[in-house]
Enzyme design. Structure first.
Site, PDB file in Angstrom:
ATOM      1  N   ASN A 153       2.667   0.714   1.831  1.00  0.00           N
ATOM      2  CA  ASN A 153       4.089   0.347   1.796  1.00  0.00           C
ATOM      3  C   ASN A 153       4.941   1.380   1.055  1.00  0.00           C
ATOM      4  O   ASN A 153       6.086   1.098   0.708  1.00  0.00           O
ATOM      5  CB  ASN A 153       4.283  -1.045   1.186  1.00  0.00           C
ATOM      6  CG  ASN A 153       3.738  -1.156  -0.236  1.00  0.00           C
ATOM      7  OD1 ASN A 153       3.660  -0.165  -0.952  1.00  0.00           O
ATOM      8  ND2 ASN A 153       3.365  -2.360  -0.644  1.00  0.00           N
ATOM      9  N   ASP A 154       4.385   2.567   0.818  1.00  0.00           N
ATOM     10  CA  ASP A 154       5.146   3.608   0.122  1.00  0.00           C
ATOM     11  C   ASP A 154       6.353   4.065   0.935  1.00  0.00           C
ATOM     12  O   ASP A 154       7.370   4.471   0.374  1.00  0.00           O
ATOM     13  CB  ASP A 154       4.253   4.809  -0.189  1.00  0.00           C
ATOM     14  CG  ASP A 154       3.285   4.527  -1.337  1.00  0.00           C
ATOM     15  OD1 ASP A 154       3.362   3.435  -1.921  1.00  0.00           O
ATOM     16  OD2 ASP A 154       2.452   5.402  -1.629  1.00  0.00           O
ATOM     17  N   ASP A 340      20.290 -12.129 -14.596  1.00  0.00           N
ATOM     18  CA  ASP A 340      20.962 -10.878 -14.918  1.00  0.00           C
ATOM     19  C   ASP A 340      22.473 -11.080 -14.999  1.00  0.00           C
ATOM     20  O   ASP A 340      23.041 -11.954 -14.343  1.00  0.00           O
ATOM     21  CB  ASP A 340      20.628  -9.858 -13.819  1.00  0.00           C
ATOM     22  CG  ASP A 340      21.177  -8.485 -14.096  1.00  0.00           C
ATOM     23  OD1 ASP A 340      20.714  -7.849 -15.058  1.00  0.00           O
ATOM     24  OD2 ASP A 340      22.067  -8.039 -13.343  1.00  0.00           O
ATOM     25  N   GLU A 369      21.142 -13.158 -19.519  1.00  0.00           N
ATOM     26  CA  GLU A 369      21.507 -11.897 -20.165  1.00  0.00           C
ATOM     27  C   GLU A 369      23.006 -11.919 -20.479  1.00  0.00           C
ATOM     28  O   GLU A 369      23.835 -11.931 -19.574  1.00  0.00           O
ATOM     29  CB  GLU A 369      21.188 -10.714 -19.254  1.00  0.00           C
ATOM     30  CG  GLU A 369      21.567  -9.387 -19.892  1.00  0.00           C
ATOM     31  CD  GLU A 369      21.685  -8.252 -18.890  1.00  0.00           C
ATOM     32  OE1 GLU A 369      21.362  -7.110 -19.251  1.00  0.00           O
ATOM     33  OE2 GLU A 369      22.114  -8.506 -17.741  1.00  0.00           O
TER      34      GLU A 369
END
Length: 625
Positions: A153-154, A340, A369
């Site tokens: 999957n690179d 986030d 956060e």
């Protein structure tokens, strides 16, 4: 005309009519293609039995959905101002059975297109799942930079952000399989919770590796793996005693999100077509004097041009985001969420979102956060806080940025001021502001901050002091991957370099953290130190739930006690550059005469009488007997 010819004419007319109907059906089917139906599955037995399906397809609003499935009822069908969307409100009875629910989309009572919606059975006791608590310690990692376990999957077809390990801001190839292969390492280091940064699809042109610009909320990025491999990661982790926290973004999406080609509604985004950047002034939310324009600019402004800001005041979008969080918790069997840019979303939406999550999972944990060094701003968002404006949040935890700052400045100083342990004392003294200070998440650093070893001027002794405080102060400790082997970065923010590759995560790495190959003596020593510290912490009720009593620092030496029943731990932090004697008589309200103690790091047994000799920049963790 002969009877034979009449019969032939009738047959031909029928064939033509049939051919006409067939082609009409085919034309309608090709016109009304369903491109997205989200969520594609749901569960029987949720506390709130309703779910809203978002259906997307060309002119789909012209069709009427019909369901004939026991226990599943369409309560309402709603439309936005975009004819390519419709929203189906379903009620799912507790006595429904799992299976494929066929949704027929009709026009003038004629079937045009059909689509399946999957109904599933919940896991046993899913609603009562235990989230992370102060008993836990969190290991934060960035999947792209931790370990490459699947090289297939690179390279993802259609992705312009290609693999390039030599470029700090490019994809480096880390993935879910790499994490799965090294779960034993994380567990062995003494951590009980795993927090990977976002894994959802990020098909962005650049900087897609970090995951904070989602392009599909219901799909794991193929460069990391698949939805199934993520589910397997959580299962593997749980079998090893490791919970998984999912990192989510409620505030913004990536500019390549599929919505951007056909927005569900005109008000789906804030400032559509008129890019306006946030002012990042978090205090405008609590400021009783702030102008409405400043408040709006903070909450509605975009982070950057590639991160469109979502308008959670749109009720369809609000439902979508709430359901998406619930879906991932249930689907993947999560132990918690990390949110986030928490305060950047609409304030009223956040109250509704946090309440809904905790109402469904009362023992779960969520951490938000809020990047502020002002404890009043952090406390505003925690549940049970009596705010000046009557705002009520349901967030169990928040990231403790004030203690993060104190952890650094107490050891190396700040803005020309020398190191002073009084800084940490005062940060902890502010706990009266919080309704639940013990539930805050404390941390030495993360993917947005300089590496702690670099921030502490690469001083190993100071680094160890920081980790002792991280492991023994109140709260839930979180460590950023690589801190255990003294990974470095520039002192000024440099995201690509802060998020460096974990040594040993790639074939051919000369240094291997997992095996210890070619680690320096200092790295090995720090790794052993962290492993011993956090494995010890797992068994310490005084650290998990004990009262914290601290004494004013004298001679830059900070002493505090953690006490739970008969179990007491004494922590000594000596920031002095020289050897120091600690007068023990001032702690007589806790220490008995000739108090016996066991020092955790060295394993040495001591008798505490009168004075205690302390080495420069050293700590002691003493279990009192």
């Amino acid at each position: 005309m002969s009877p034979l010819m009449s019969s032939l004419n009738r047959m031909l007319s029928g064939a033509v009519f049939f051919f006409f109907l067939f082609n009409l059906a085919q034309a309608q089917t090709s016109t009304y293609q369903i491109q997205h139906l989200e969520p594609a599955s749901w569960w029987i037995g949720m506390k709130h039995p309703e779910v809203q399906l978002m259906v997307h397809g060309n002119k789909i609003a012209e069709l009427t959905p019909v369901i004939d499935y026991p226990g599943v009822v369409i309560q309402k069908v709603q439309h936005s101002d975009n004819p390519n969307y419709l929203f189906i409100d379903l009620h799912i009875a507790d006595n429904s059975t799992a299976g494929n629910v066929e949704i027929k989309f009709q026009k003038a009572d004629q079937l045009v297109v059909r689509h399946n919606f999957v109904l599933q059975t919940r896991r046993s006791a899913s609603a009562q799942r235990q989230g992370y608590t102060p008993r836990d310690a969190i290991y934060l990692l960035m999947p792209d930079r931790f370990a490459n376990g699947d090289r297939s999957n690179d390279s993802v077809p259609g992705y312009s952000d290609k693999l390039a390990r030599q470029i700090p801001g490019a994809r480096h190839g880390g993935d879910i399989q790499g994490i799965r292969q090294h779960l034993d390492y994380i567990v062995g280091m003494g951590f009980t919770m795993l927090w990977p940064t976002p894994l959802m699809e990020n098909a962005q042109a650049i900087n897609s590796y970090h995951g904070y610009a989602a392009t599909d909320f219901y799909k794991i990025d193929p460069s990391f793996g698949s939805n199934l491999s993520y589910q397997q990661l959580v299962q593997d982790a749980k079998q090893k005693g490791l919970g998984v926290i999912q990192d989510i973004v409620l505030n913004h999406i990536g500019s390549n999100h599929w919505w951007m080609k056909d927005l569900p509604a005109k008000d789906w985004l804030n400032y559509p077509g008129n890019y306006t950047e946030t002012n990042h002034i978090r205090s405008t939310i609590q400021d009783t004097h702030a102008s409405q324009s400043d408040k709006r600019r903070f909450a509605d402004g975009w982070f950057v041009k590639t991160m469109p800001d979502m308008n959670q005041r749109n009720p369809f979008l609000a439902n979508y985001l709430i359901q998406n969080s619930l879906w991932w918790i249930e689907y993947a069997d999560l132990s918690g969420l990390r949110t986030d840019t928490y305060s950047y979303s609409d304030r009223d939406f956040l109250a509704r979102w946090s309440h809904r999550i905790m109402d469904e999972y009362p023992r779960l944990n969520i951490v938000g956060e809020e990047w502020s060094m002002n404890p009043n701003i952090i406390a505003y968002w925690q549940r049970d806080k009596n705010n000046h404006d009557n705002y009520r949040s349901s967030m169990p935890s928040m990231m403790d940025f004030p203690v993060y700052q104190a952890l650094h400045t107490s050891l190396v100083g700040n803005a020309g001021k020398p190191a002073d342990m009084m800084t940490m004392y005062e940060a902890i003294a502010n706990d009266f502001i919080y309704p639940h200070p013990d539930q805050l998440t404390i941390f030495e650093g993360n993917h947005d901050t300089p590496r702690i070893f670099s921030a502490l001027n690469e001083d190993i002794a100071l680094n160890k002091l920081a980790f002792v405080m991280l492991a023994t102060l109140r709260g839930i400790p979180q460590m950023f991957y690589g801190a255990e082997i003294l990974m470095t970065s520039p002192k000024q923010r440099d995201d690509g370099k802060v998020r460096g590759d974990f040594p040993g995560g790639w074939d051919g790495d000369q240094v291997n953290t997992f095996s210890g190959k070619n680690l320096s003596a200092a790295q090995q020593d720090m790794q052993i130190f962290v492993r011993r510290l956090f494995n010890w912490r797992q068994q310490q009720p005084a650290i998990h739930e004990g009262k914290l009593i601290h004494f004013l620092p004298e001679n830059n030496c900070y002493v505090y006690f953690r006490i739970a029943g008969t179990h007491t731990v004494m922590v000594v932090i000596n920031r002095n550059e020289k050897s120091t004697e600690l007068d023990l008589t001032r702690f007589s309200e806790i220490l008995r005469p000739a108090q016996k103690a066991h020092e955790v790091i060295t394993g040495q047994d001591l008798v505490l009488e009168h004075k205690l000799a302390l080495k420069p920049k050293s700590s002691l963790i003493l279990e009192l007997k």
